[in-house]
Design an enzyme around this catalytic site. Sequence first.
Site, PDB file in Angstrom:
ATOM      1  N   CYS A   1      -2.469  -0.296   7.448  1.00 13.59           N
ATOM      2  CA  CYS A   1      -1.687   0.939   7.353  1.00 13.59           C
ATOM      3  C   CYS A   1      -1.814   1.766   8.620  1.00 13.59           C
ATOM      4  O   CYS A   1      -0.830   2.365   9.073  1.00 13.59           O
ATOM      5  CB  CYS A   1      -2.110   1.736   6.122  1.00 13.59           C
TER       6      CYS A   1
ATOM      7  N   HIS B   1       0.858  -1.191   0.000  1.00 11.46           N
ATOM      8  CA  HIS B   1       0.000   0.000   0.000  1.00 11.46           C
ATOM      9  C   HIS B   1       0.889   1.235   0.000  1.00 11.46           C
ATOM     10  O   HIS B   1       2.037   1.197   0.464  1.00 11.46           O
ATOM     11  CB  HIS B   1      -0.885   0.031   1.243  1.00 11.46           C
TER      12      HIS B   1
ATOM     13  N   GLU C   1       0.973   3.874   1.836  1.00 14.46           N
ATOM     14  CA  GLU C   1       1.479   4.270   3.154  1.00 14.46           C
ATOM     15  C   GLU C   1       2.655   3.401   3.592  1.00 14.46           C
ATOM     16  O   GLU C   1       3.647   3.912   4.130  1.00 14.46           O
ATOM     17  CB  GLU C   1       0.372   4.165   4.227  1.00 14.46           C
TER      18      GLU C   1
ATOM     19  N   CYS D   1      -6.242   1.970   5.715  1.00 21.89           N
ATOM     20  CA  CYS D   1      -6.889   0.740   6.163  1.00 21.89           C
ATOM     21  C   CYS D   1      -6.313   0.349   7.530  1.00 21.89           C
ATOM     22  O   CYS D   1      -5.409   1.001   8.048  1.00 21.89           O
ATOM     23  CB  CYS D   1      -6.664  -0.370   5.145  1.00 21.89           C
TER      24      CYS D   1
END
Length: 145
Positions: A79, A46, A48, A76
């Site tokens: 993260c 992801h 992040e 999410c």
Amino acid sequence: MKAAIAQAEFAAKMGEVPVGAIIVGNGDIISTGFNKRECLNNSLAHAEIVAINAACEMLGSWRLLNSTLYVTLEPCAMCAGAIINSRIERVVFGAFDPKAGSFGSLVDLSKLPYNHRPEVVSGVRGEECSKLLSDFFDKLRKSRA
């Protein structure tokens, strides 16, 4: 947020879901990231996580104290956990994520009694960030039709 949006736009050009992130420390961008799940075939890639990993490498520390993460989509749970564990001081996100958002939409991990609680600022350039995502998925649906 402008630099995070630029990362998201780059992700879209690469065929990735357009989510971009940057980490700022002492007024300077110390790392950037965009979704790389498809190109790396890695569910952990992801935006992040990519940005946090790059910041840790650059600073030589897992503690990202006094830093701010700007991200185009609400983080999410994975993260959010990484943000909390890396001691990021502040999170600024654009679009809310009603399906997986973990800083207010579905749950708010910043309100739980962890040993670190980042400040969360939501909805910054939210419409612009949302439009990046909806345009991407509209295009994807049309290409599959």
